[in-house]
Design a protein around this motif. Structure first.
Motif, PDB file in Angstrom:
ATOM      1  N   LYS C 301       0.860  -1.180   0.000  1.00 17.99           N
ATOM      2  CA  LYS C 301       0.000   0.000   0.000  1.00 17.99           C
ATOM      3  C   LYS C 301       0.893   1.225   0.000  1.00 17.99           C
ATOM      4  N   VAL C 302       0.328   2.379  -0.362  1.00 16.57           N
ATOM      5  CA  VAL C 302       1.188   3.545  -0.539  1.00 16.57           C
ATOM      6  C   VAL C 302       1.842   3.950   0.779  1.00 16.57           C
ATOM      7  N   ASP C 303       1.121   3.797   1.886  1.00 17.81           N
ATOM      8  CA  ASP C 303       1.747   4.188   3.155  1.00 17.81           C
ATOM      9  C   ASP C 303       2.825   3.194   3.567  1.00 17.81           C
ATOM     10  N   GLN C 304       2.576   1.908   3.250  1.00 18.79           N
ATOM     11  CA  GLN C 304       3.614   0.911   3.560  1.00 18.79           C
ATOM     12  C   GLN C 304       4.861   1.166   2.733  1.00 18.79           C
TER      13      GLN C 304
END
Lengths: 175, 407, 330
Positions: C301-304
């Motif tokens: 995911k983008v935050d990961q």
């Protein structure tokens, strides 16, 4: 609790609310284990009380689905519950029948008790034209343009022909 | 719509969910704020058609409710009719039904695992699981004559027996899957990226699952030991003492997240293998049909006045068919409730607090099956394979399998 | 004047060759990934077929788009990724424009394709593309730190060993392999820097696990969703060239050896040998950082991904800088 005992409790609990309480068993396998199906009839006024009573003997009764069909002069709604679940070989499949008058088919929602009944109730509204009190508006299955056509009805409000080749722009016949 | 909100429609046409369902997600940044579901994009009126045909014709229709679960739908339909007409199915047929249903479960769960991996962008695993899935499809074709629409069940039994000669092939497939199973466990349980994308994502608490009447692996992953094969005797499951699988068997805890739903399905593949093995060993001899003469069966069914209801554990969960017969050619009422119908409302609490990136895998984690049909035209170098040629090719392959050739 | 003409002609030639190589590598990559996934895979010339097809297709501009911005960005993306190649030593030869720009310029120009992609996506007016563009920008902000740390560390190293030259210039950096300038700690530091630059590759190339801006199964190809026909073909080529450019940059920084300087090769063949050796090096870098990785990972995911680049990879590169610093100061 085994199924027999559960059915006894069920019968006692629902005695004044339902009529024609029937237990049907079938046998399966080499061991001839019994599967229990319970059928009962009730009226449109009483049916919600029956559902409330179910909570007494089965926390979170499992509402499978409601079936419905046009039986000529009435519309029959059958609520299928799986009770006494998560106990090996002792599930009781309880079917509650409600007969609604054709002119004014109306029943209360049970989504306040069992939120999982939402889709089934919307389906009954769209396919059989049953007015369900307390159910939020909005179509789920049929397109809004089909409002007024109830495909499962066997009278003038029903669908008598399947529309083919919709992509070619043939008009949907409302009969 | 507020200014900083974005509406994203997922489906009916979307690369993540190749299913005719529309999930409208309202986003604030990447976070899901609101979800609404619309169904009915391919309502085919199957029940409506079924009310205009006799039960044996309708059986073929029941099989076409779903492209994946085409054993359990006819199984539920037959059980409901047998219940209405008071037909006792021969014991051998009951065992055969279990074998076919469990083969189907293996194929369906492998399909799901592939889809789940694809939703995460992990295409290598998609291709691996779908590659190993071919084996079970081959066995199904070998036993029934068809890969997908098996046409094997009949009211009052099954159409074809599994002969002694066919056993080794089935056993070989079971051994193959024993090996594959270890690898699948490795891949799905230990991979760090799969873990990062599914752990604690899309949580469905036990209470929510109970209230929303979730069924099948979705309910079991939330810790409810509901399994129709365990709870409600039908077919030979009455003898088999199946135990509902919850994720704590392997992980010692239940979180009700997407990972748990994957774990339950991986474990159920193993369970199905054991069940098939047991059935092959314990299957009694005897007839496989209650009434082999079709005309006589139809006459009998025409006399039936009554109703029947059947519960069956489909790969995706509890499946229920209700049928009402009124002494006529066609039934008066027929209701199908597929498991996804019951599980759909669980998507809403699962998606609460998720990010957009989680939506496909969370929706896929209930293994939604909104029936679909396919027509393939494959361009093979210069020749275009039309329907006749494709049919001829598939008949040839089935014959090759029956003869014992490998491909 | 003649010199300028010569420069223009050779630049043009280089661009054509690079484009060809980039697409061939793209084809090999698709084939390899297919083989790793037990598929047959497309023929190696598939990228050429795709591009030919895309050029024949209609170029659709959505009603909600800002047409000039939407249409110009694919060209900007391709042009900027090709121009980078003129500043980086390519195919064993010194960079064509080595007197006109240095490492810092290259890092900036290498940013342009992603930026153009994001701007074009925003200009399309689609909400899928908008989300993809947001993700692309977030990702860009998180990995650029790493590249700056790598650039600074190398420049520091070279500024000490060649005090009279421009430490950021490629002529300086490729004059000697950095590995020979350092002791034990610095060697370890260089390894860390090398690893962190490799880790940036998937994000730069838009490949798994960091193809977050495109994310087919989430936002339906995100930034690319509204592009079709000629524009999509340009973006496809830009993507392929960008991978090649970044891989060449890593090769220039960390693997500057030429075959002709390692083993004895006849004079007339040395250029060809160096060229082939360069392609092998670039391909090895691509394989290690992008092809293999994308076959064995799921999409983050983008935050990961942002957390991974800002915390893990950035700290790794800082550690590398620290080790090099220790090496230099001691």
């Amino acid at each position: 609790m085994n199924a027999e005992k559960f059915i006894g409790n069920l019968k006692k609990e629902l005695a004044d609310l339902v009529s024609d309480f029937r237990v049907v068993t079938t046998e399966h396998g080499i061991s001839n284990r019994k599967a229990y199906r319970v059928w009962a009839d009730t009226s449109a006024e009483n049916f919600k009380n029956v559902v409330k009573k179910l909570f007494k003997i089965q926390p979170y009764p499992h509402f499978s689905v409601s079936s419905g069909f046009d039986a000529g002069s009435t519309i029959e709604i059958l609520l299928h519950f799986a009770l006494n679940y998560a106990k090996p070989h002792n599930l009781v499949l309880f079917t509650l029948r409600v007969k609604l008058p054709k002119e004014n088919p109306k029943m209360e929602t049970i989504t306040d008790l069992i939120p999982g009944a939402l889709i089934a109730e919307k389906e009954k509204r769209e396919f059989l034209g049953i007015e369900i009190e307390g159910l939020p508006a909005g179509h789920m299955f049929l397109d809004e343009s089909l409002a007024g056509v109830f495909p499962w009805r066997r009278d003038e409000k029903g669908a008598n022909k399947i529309a083919k080749n919709l992509h070619k722009g043939e008009p949907i016949e409302k009969e | 719509m507020k200014k900083n909100r974005v509406q994203i429609p997922i489906g009916p046409i979307h690369p993540a969910l190749k299913e005719p369902i529309q999930i409208e997600v309202e986003l604030k940044g990447e976070h899901v704020e609101n979800v609404s579901i619309t169904l009915g994009h391919v309502h085919r009126g199957i029940e409506w058609i079924g009310l205009r045909r006799n039960p044996v014709q309708t059986l073929a229709l029941a099989e076409r409710v779903c492209g994946i679960c085409n054993i359990v739908h006819p199984l539920a339909f037959c059980t409901a009719i047998e219940n209405a007409a008071n037909i006792k199915v021969p014991e051998r047929a009951e065992y055969l039904r279990v074998i076919y249903a469990e083969l189907e479960r293996i194929h369906s769960h492998l399909l799901f695992l592939g889809v789940a991996a694809h939703e995460l962008g992990f295409d290598s695993i998609l291709h691996y699981t779908w590659l190993v899935r071919e084996k079970v499809l081959d066995v199904i074709e070998y036993l029934t004559g068809n890969r997908i629409t098996k046409a094997i069940l009949m009211i009052g039994g099954v159409r074809r027996d599994i002969t002694e000669k066919q056993m080794p092939k089935v056993r070989e497939a079971l051994e193959y899957y024993e090996k594959v199973y270890k690898k699948l466990c490795d891949v799905f349980l230990d991979d760090p990226t799969i873990n990062a994308r599914t752990r604690d994502i899309g949580v469905l608490t036990k209470k929510q699952a109970l209230q929303l009447c979730a069924v099948g692996p979705t309910a079991r992953a939330s810790g409810i030991k509901k399994d129709i094969r365990q709870d409600f005797p039908y077919a030979a499951y009455a003898d088999l003492d199946v135990e509902a699988i919850t994720p704590d068997v392997l992980l010692n805890e239940i979180r009700g997240d997407t990972f748990d739903r994957v774990v339950v399905r991986v474990l159920e593949i193993k369970q199905s293998l054991e069940l098939i093995d047991r059935c092959l060993k314990e299957m009694p001899d005897g007839p496989i049909l209650y009434e082999p003469m079709l005309q006589r069966l139809l006459v009998q069914l025409r006399q039936v006045a009554g109703e029947g209801v059947a519960l069956v554990e489909a790969p995706r969960g509890e499946l229920i068919h209700y049928i009402r017969m009124e002494k006529s050619e066609a039934p008066l009422a027929w209701k199908i409730r597929a498991p996804t119908y019951a599980n759909l409302s669980s998507i809403v609490p699962m998606l609460e607090g998720c990010e957009l990136a989680d939506v496909p895998i969370v929706v896929a984690s209930i293994d939604p099956c909104i029936a679909c049909a396919n027509r393939a035209i494959i361009a093979d170098k210069n020749a275009v394979l039309d329907q006749e040629k494709l049919h001829a090719l598939s008949v040839n392959k089935t014959r090759a399998l029956l003869k014992g050739g490998s491909k | 004047m003649i010199e300028l003409l010569y420069l223009a002609a050779s630049s043009f030639l280089l661009i054509c060759v690079a484009l060809f190589i980039a697409l061939v590598f793209n084809g090999i990559e698709r084939k390899l990934i297919a083989r790793m996934q037990a598929r047959i895979g497309p023929p190696i010339i598939q990228p050429f077929i795709d591009i030919k097809k895309l050029f024949m297709k209609e170029n659709i501009v959505p009603d909600s788009a800002i047409p000039w911005l939407f249409n110009s960005m694919p060209a900007v993306a391709l042009a900027s990724s090709l121009i980078v190649l003129l500043y980086i030593p390519f195919a064993g030869m010194p960079a064509l424009l080595q007197n006109y720009g240095d490492l810092i310029l290259v890092l900036y120009v290498l940013l342009l394709p992603s930026l153009a992609l994001a701007i074009g996506a925003f200009a399309s007016g689609s909400s899928f593309a908008g989300i993809g563009a947001q993700r692309e920008v977030v990702l860009m902000m998180s990995y650029e730190f790493v590249l700056s740390v790598v650039a600074i560390s190398l420049a520091w190293l070279f500024s000490l060993c060649c005090p009279q030259a421009n430490a950021f210039a490629f002529s300086t950096i490729t004059s000697k392999p950095a590995w020979l300038l350092v002791g034990g700690a610095g060697f370890l530091g260089l390894i860390l820097l090398f690893i962190s630059s490799l880790a940036v590759m998937p994000a730069k190339a838009g490949k798994l696990p960091a193809d977050i801006g495109e994310a087919k199964t989430e936002i339906a190809e995100g930034v690319l969703v509204e592009y079709s026909g000629r524009n999509l073909a340009l973006l496809y080529m830009a993507q392929a060239v960008r991978v090649l450019a970044f891989a060449s940059l890593i090769v220039a920084l960390f693997l500057p050896w030429n075959l002709s300087s390692l083993i004895a090769i006849p004079e007339q063949l040395s250029m060809l040998a160096d060229f082939l050796f360069f392609l092998v090096k670039v391909f090895m870098v691509m394989f290690a950082s992008s092809i293999f990785v994308s076959a064995v990972t799921a999409r983050l995911k983008v935050d990961q991904a942002a957390r991974f680049y800002i915390i893990v990879v950035f700290l790794l590169s800082l550690l590398g800088l620290l080790l090099i610093g220790i090496d230099i100061l001691m």
